[in-house]
Design an enzyme around this catalytic site. Structure first.
Site, PDB file in Angstrom:
ATOM      1  CD  GLN A   1      37.175  42.657  63.014  1.00 10.57           C
ATOM      2  OE1 GLN A   1      36.135  43.304  63.571  1.00 10.57           O
ATOM      3  NE2 GLN A   1      37.450  43.095  61.839  1.00 10.57           N
TER       4      GLN A   1
ATOM      5  CD  GLU B   1      61.996  18.287  52.910  1.00  6.17           C
ATOM      6  OE1 GLU B   1      62.947  18.549  52.652  1.00  6.17           O
ATOM      7  OE2 GLU B   1      60.999  17.828  52.494  1.00  6.17           O
TER       8      GLU B   1
ATOM      9  CB  THR C   1      78.078  18.555  71.900  1.00  2.95           C
ATOM     10  OG1 THR C   1      79.311  18.060  71.839  1.00  2.95           O
ATOM     11  CG2 THR C   1      77.412  17.609  72.883  1.00  2.95           C
ATOM     12  CG  HIS C   2      79.914  21.578  69.187  1.00  6.48           C
ATOM     13  ND1 HIS C   2      79.933  23.075  69.299  1.00  6.48           N
ATOM     14  CD2 HIS C   2      80.104  21.126  70.405  1.00  6.48           C
ATOM     15  CE1 HIS C   2      80.150  23.512  70.871  1.00  6.48           C
ATOM     16  NE2 HIS C   2      80.422  22.384  71.437  1.00  6.48           N
TER      17      HIS C   2
ATOM     18  CE  LYS D   1      65.538  13.310  46.705  1.00  4.78           C
ATOM     19  NZ  LYS D   1      65.980  14.838  46.238  1.00  4.78           N
TER      20      LYS D   1
ATOM     21  CB  SER E   1      61.738  13.592  43.166  1.00  4.50           C
ATOM     22  OG  SER E   1      62.071  13.893  41.954  1.00  4.50           O
TER      23      SER E   1
ATOM     24  CB  SER F   1      35.473  39.963  62.102  1.00  4.48           C
ATOM     25  OG  SER F   1      34.513  40.449  62.748  1.00  4.48           O
TER      26      SER F   1
ATOM     27  CG  ASN G   1      62.069  14.065  48.349  1.00  2.00           C
ATOM     28  OD1 ASN G   1      63.135  13.526  48.440  1.00  2.00           O
ATOM     29  ND2 ASN G   1      61.440  14.468  47.273  1.00  2.00           N
TER      30      ASN G   1
END
Ligand code: ARG
Length: 469
Positions: free
Chosen positions: A324, A292, A157-158, A285, A279, A22, A287
């Site tokens: 371990q 993410e 909501t929703h 782009k 991108s 280990s 991103n």
């Protein structure tokens, strides 16, 4: 020297030998192993097993191992191919440094209590670090709430527009989650802060070691109460990684909302260029990579929590080598969350909210409908009936493609004579926000209170950390 070769007639299969070690991951416990070993050595001296000069030699040797490791990156900590684990490594290094007296250090102790102690110390330090990161993170969100001032946005909501809220109110929702996370970690810290030293392999130390003394040396509140439990228990690791899972889950929900709000269609915020990528194919782009990855890493932390708990399931008491396998998920969860928190605090300071666009979104889509119904309730209309009347008014609006405030009074009065000129006052965004005038509501004064109380809680968290330092 090996730690256990006496009764063996055959050497280990080399592949097995390498596979069961280990040291590759537990070497990061070095400092805790050194601290715990120093406490044990002092207890050995008090028990008459070590002489004063032997104790000094051992303590100086332990200190040297620590100094060498921190001063030289390429030191044996990173390289020692023969060490089975961190405990073996320290013993070997100590022998190299001070000679055979090093082999006295292991008197009356077992690696089973050592690893349990090291892991508690590791998690305790990790919690203190995380708490301080959490205080910073909360502060970044509270700062955002203050900056947002009177700006409103839709609450969903929703994922359908529900009611307008202050942007500050929305940001403070996350502060509440993070403060609960901090509280869970503090609670976990309380329970883990007991010292297994003196528990031996399973049945207790074979020498009369002063367990209270060793606990005090390591700033634990007391010794653990049962040697069988102390050597087999990893609840503290399970609790810790589960607390991290919940924290990661909160971060993931935040990331998801921010991704949605940054889309062109919502346009509630501009992704900071310093935390976004382009991108390789589509030149236009930008991103939301940070967001993410935060969302993605949550899965990893939860995976670690699952790995840990499944490793424990079905283990007979007390120590088993399976234990371990709890180390890597623990380390990975701690590393993953620790790395995210400061990045998110930085992201929050850099992100630019488009308050005008949020405000526009909060002003359309009948988000004042409940407030409108409440206006009728205050005129003594039963709430079910008020709900129905406003529902009908909304239906009219949908047909005419307008908002409630655009309906002329005579059309409203055809629905009910209860509608009056002051109804239009109730529909204004400020009035709608103001009606939630209860603790925890979105009325501006309540949000200001929320900010002030969040600041106090962050301060209390910082003070608690100070006390541990
Ligand atoms: N490397 C071991 C672990 O992490 C240390 C304890 C070994 N104990 C034993 N009885 N083999 O669990």
């Amino acid at each position: 020297m090996k730690m256990w070769s006496g009764r063996f007639r055959q050497p280990l299969d080399p592949e097995f030998e390498a596979w069961q070690r280990s040291f590759g991951f537990d070497r990061r416990l070095l400092n805790y192993e050194l601290q715990a070993s120093a406490a044990h050595a002092k207890a050995l001296k008090n028990a008459g097993i070590l002489s004063a000069s032997e104790l000094i030699a051992i303590l100086q040797g332990l200190e040297k191992i620590g100094n060498d490791a921190s001063s030289d990156e390429r030191h044996a900590v990173a390289q020692d191919a023969a060490a089975e684990d961190i405990h073996h490594f320290v013993e070997k290094q100590l022998a190299e440094c001070i000679g055979d007296v090093a082999y006295k250090l292991h008197s009356g102790r077992s690696r089973n209590e050592q690893i349990a102690t090291d892991l508690r110390l590791f998690i305790r330090a990790a919690i203190d670090h995380l708490q301080s990161n959490l205080a910073e993170l909360c502060f970044a969100f509270v700062y955002g709430a203050e900056q947002a001032g009177a700006a409103a946005m839709p609450a969903y909501t929703h994922l359908q527009p529900a009611e307008p809220v202050l942007v500050g109110h929305w940001l403070l929702a996350y502060v509440e989650m993070f403060l609960r996370d901090a509280d869970r970690l503090a609670d976990c810290r309380k329970r883990l802060n007991l010292c297994p030293l003196g528990s031996g392999a399973v049945a207790g130390a074979t020498l009369p070691l002063d367990r209270i003394f060793m606990a005090e040396e390591l700033a634990f509140t007391a010794p653990t109460a049962n040697s069988i439990d102390a050597t087999s228990d990893r609840d503290f690791a399970v609790e810790f990684v589960n607390a991290l899972s919940l924290l990661a889950l909160h971060l993931s929900r935040w990331a998801e909302e921010m991704i949605i709000f940054s889309s062109l269609e919502f346009g509630f915020l501009q992704l900071p260029e310093s935390y976004s990528t382009g991108s390789s194919a589509m030149p236009q782009k930008k991103n939301p990579d940070l967001l993410e990855l935060v969302r993605g890493k949550c899965g990893r932390v939860i995976g670690n929590a699952t790995a840990l708990i499944i490793t424990m399931k079905g283990l007979p008491l007390a120590y088993n080598k399976d234990l371990q396998e709890t180390q890597q998920p623990l380390f990975d969860a701690a590393d993953t969350v620790m790395a995210m928190l400061p990045l998110i605090a930085g992201f929050m300071k850099a992100v630019e909210f488009d308050y005008a666009r949020m405000q526009d979104a909060a002003s359309a889509g009948f988000m004042n409908a409940w407030a409108a119904a409440t206006c009728l309730v205050k005129k003594n209309i039963p709430s079910r009936q008020a709900h129905e009347l406003i529902g009908k008014a909304v239906k009219l609006c949908i047909e005419k493609n307008c908002e409630l405030g655009d309906l002329p009074l005579d059309e409203l009065r055809e629905l009910s004579p209860a509608f009056d000129q002051d109804f239009y006052e109730c529909l204004k965004p400020q009035s709608v926000l103001a009606i939630h005038d209860v603790p925890g509501g979105t009325a501006p004064a309540r949000v200001r209170q929320g900010i002030a109380s969040a600041k106090k809680k962050i301060e209390a968290l910082r003070e608690e950390l100070h006390a541990h330092a």
